[in-house]
Write a protein that holds these residues in place. Structure first.
Motif, short mmCIF file in Angstrom:
data_model
loop_
_atom_site.label_atom_id
_atom_site.label_comp_id
_atom_site.label_asym_id
_atom_site.label_seq_id
_atom_site.Cartn_x
_atom_site.Cartn_y
_atom_site.Cartn_z
N GLN A 39 0.81 -1.22 0.00
CA GLN A 39 0.00 0.00 0.00
C GLN A 39 0.85 1.27 0.00
OE1 GLN A 39 -3.32 -0.21 -0.27
NE2 GLN A 39 -3.22 -2.44 -0.22
N ARG A 40 2.11 1.14 -0.37
CA ARG A 40 2.96 2.33 -0.39
C ARG A 40 2.43 3.35 -1.39
NH1 ARG A 40 8.12 1.90 2.03
NH2 ARG A 40 8.77 3.74 0.84
N LYS A 41 2.55 4.62 -1.03
CA LYS A 41 2.12 5.69 -1.93
C LYS A 41 3.25 6.11 -2.86
CE LYS A 41 -1.24 7.50 1.38
NZ LYS A 41 -2.36 6.83 0.73
N TYR A 95 17.00 0.45 -7.35
CA TYR A 95 17.49 -0.76 -6.68
C TYR A 95 16.94 -0.80 -5.26
CZ TYR A 95 20.71 2.33 -4.21
OH TYR A 95 21.24 3.33 -3.42
N GLN A 96 16.89 -2.01 -4.68
CA GLN A 96 16.39 -2.20 -3.32
C GLN A 96 15.08 -1.41 -3.11
OE1 GLN A 96 18.28 -4.13 -0.64
NE2 GLN A 96 18.83 -4.97 -2.63
N VAL A 97 14.13 -1.68 -4.01
CA VAL A 97 12.83 -0.99 -3.97
C VAL A 97 11.97 -1.61 -2.86
CG1 VAL A 97 10.78 -0.38 -5.27
CG2 VAL A 97 12.99 -0.56 -6.44
N PRO A 98 11.57 -0.82 -1.87
CA PRO A 98 10.82 -1.36 -0.73
C PRO A 98 9.35 -1.60 -1.04
CG PRO A 98 11.09 0.99 -0.45
CD PRO A 98 11.84 0.62 -1.72
N LEU A 99 8.81 -2.67 -0.49
CA LEU A 99 7.39 -2.98 -0.64
C LEU A 99 6.60 -2.67 0.63
CD1 LEU A 99 8.64 -4.62 -3.03
CD2 LEU A 99 6.81 -6.28 -2.68
N LYS A 100 7.22 -2.79 1.79
CA LYS A 100 6.50 -2.61 3.04
C LYS A 100 5.93 -1.20 3.16
CE LYS A 100 8.66 -6.00 6.10
NZ LYS A 100 9.39 -6.19 7.38
N ALA A 155 -2.22 -6.28 -12.49
CA ALA A 155 -2.88 -5.02 -12.17
C ALA A 155 -1.92 -4.15 -11.35
CB ALA A 155 -4.17 -5.28 -11.40
N CYS A 156 -0.81 -3.79 -11.98
CA CYS A 156 0.29 -3.13 -11.27
C CYS A 156 0.35 -1.62 -11.51
CB CYS A 156 1.60 -3.76 -11.70
SG CYS A 156 1.87 -3.65 -13.50
N GLU A 157 -0.73 -1.04 -11.96
CA GLU A 157 -0.72 0.37 -12.35
C GLU A 157 -0.23 1.30 -11.24
OE1 GLU A 157 -3.55 -1.89 -14.84
OE2 GLU A 157 -3.32 -1.62 -12.67
N SER A 158 -0.67 1.06 -10.02
CA SER A 158 -0.29 1.93 -8.91
C SER A 158 1.22 1.91 -8.70
CB SER A 158 -1.01 1.50 -7.62
OG SER A 158 -0.61 2.32 -6.53
N PHE A 159 1.80 0.72 -8.73
CA PHE A 159 3.25 0.63 -8.57
C PHE A 159 3.98 1.35 -9.69
CE2 PHE A 159 7.14 -1.66 -9.87
CZ PHE A 159 7.96 -1.27 -8.81
N ASN A 162 3.89 5.13 -9.44
CA ASN A 162 4.52 5.72 -8.26
C ASN A 162 5.93 5.20 -8.01
OD1 ASN A 162 2.22 7.38 -7.03
ND2 ASN A 162 1.25 5.40 -7.38
N SER A 163 6.58 4.76 -9.08
CA SER A 163 7.95 4.27 -8.98
C SER A 163 8.77 4.89 -10.11
CB SER A 163 7.98 2.75 -9.08
OG SER A 163 7.69 2.34 -10.43
N LYS A 164 10.03 4.52 -10.17
CA LYS A 164 10.90 5.01 -11.25
C LYS A 164 10.58 4.35 -12.58
CE LYS A 164 14.03 7.52 -10.87
NZ LYS A 164 14.12 8.99 -11.06
N ALA A 165 9.61 3.45 -12.58
CA ALA A 165 9.16 2.81 -13.82
C ALA A 165 7.96 3.53 -14.42
CB ALA A 165 8.82 1.34 -13.58
N GLU A 166 7.70 4.75 -13.93
CA GLU A 166 6.57 5.52 -14.43
C GLU A 166 6.64 5.65 -15.95
OE1 GLU A 166 4.45 9.87 -13.65
OE2 GLU A 166 6.44 9.43 -12.85
#
Length: 231
Positions: A39-41, A95-100, A155-159, A162-166
């Protein structure tokens, strides 16, 4: 907690065969099960995007020669990859992209994605195993699959937003290993069980890449190439 969120953590070198049989038997349940979603923003980490810290790297290497000082080889290898372009996976953008998203319930099994890359409209989650790792590849396979599901899977749109893969629209996943002759290496364990493991990776849509280092020196940590695994 879904029973499969932490499944990969149960896999060790001694029980890998048993765990592989269990995963094969429960494969449809694993694929159809619900996973807790991150649920990371924001998946961007401040401090990841500057120049490589050569001095810090050399200092960490030197410090690791002292008793009880651990050199975080995997993390430094990932840092060295930032901004590089590799065949098949494109540019390494994080790198070391956090999920928590918290320290409480709902984050079981959530760790950090070693490498995130972008190739056109496709982003890649990459689980890297350092050359001297003795882990069984089954753990890496199930770990990256778990992270992919926890980031939304298809269904990974949010990730992505909101990541460097935008800008990417598809999220793929792979393990990255190194070719080694030692029987205890990840590569040789994968080779030994290639039949069932390759079938599992196919079923879970996970690619396998072999990375090349800049030199044969055991102290070398710089990756210069990535190729498809051709066992």
């Amino acid at each position: 907690m879904d029973k499969y969120d932490t499944l990969y953590k149960e896999i060790g070198t001694k029980n890998a065969c048993e765990m592989l049989e269990r995963i094969q038997e429960e494969l449809q349940s694993i694929k159809g099960s619900s996973y807790h979603l991150s649920q990371r923003k924001n998946y961007r980490v401040k401090g990841h995007y500057g120049d490589f810290d050569d001095e810090g790297y050399m200092r960490a290497k030197e410090e690791s020669k002292k008793p009880k000082i651990y050199f975080r080889k995997e993390e430094w290898m990932c840092k060295m990859c930032m901004g590089k372009h590799f065949a098949h996976v494109g540019e390494i953008v994080d790198y070391q992209v956090p999920l928590k998203h918290s320290r409480g319930d709902g984050c079981e099994g959530m760790g950090k994605v070693d490498l995130l890359s972008v190739d056109g409209d496709t982003a890649w989650l990459l689980e890297l195993k350092v050359p001297d790792s003795h882990e069984h590849p089954l753990r890496a396979i199930m770990e990256i699959y778990t992270y992919w599901r926890q980031l939304g899977g298809d269904a990974c749109e949010s990730f992505l937003e909101n990541s460097k893969a935008e800008g990417a629209s598809t999220l793929k996943k792979a393990i990255v290993i190194f070719e080694k002759d030692a029987d205890a290496s990840v590569y040789q364990k994968l080779k030994k069980d290639w039949g069932p493991l390759s079938e599992l990776m196919k079923a879970l849509d996970i690619a396998c890449f072999v990375a090349q280092l800049k030199t044969d020196d055991p102290e070398c940590d710089e990756i210069v190439g990535v190729e498809l695994c051709k066992l």
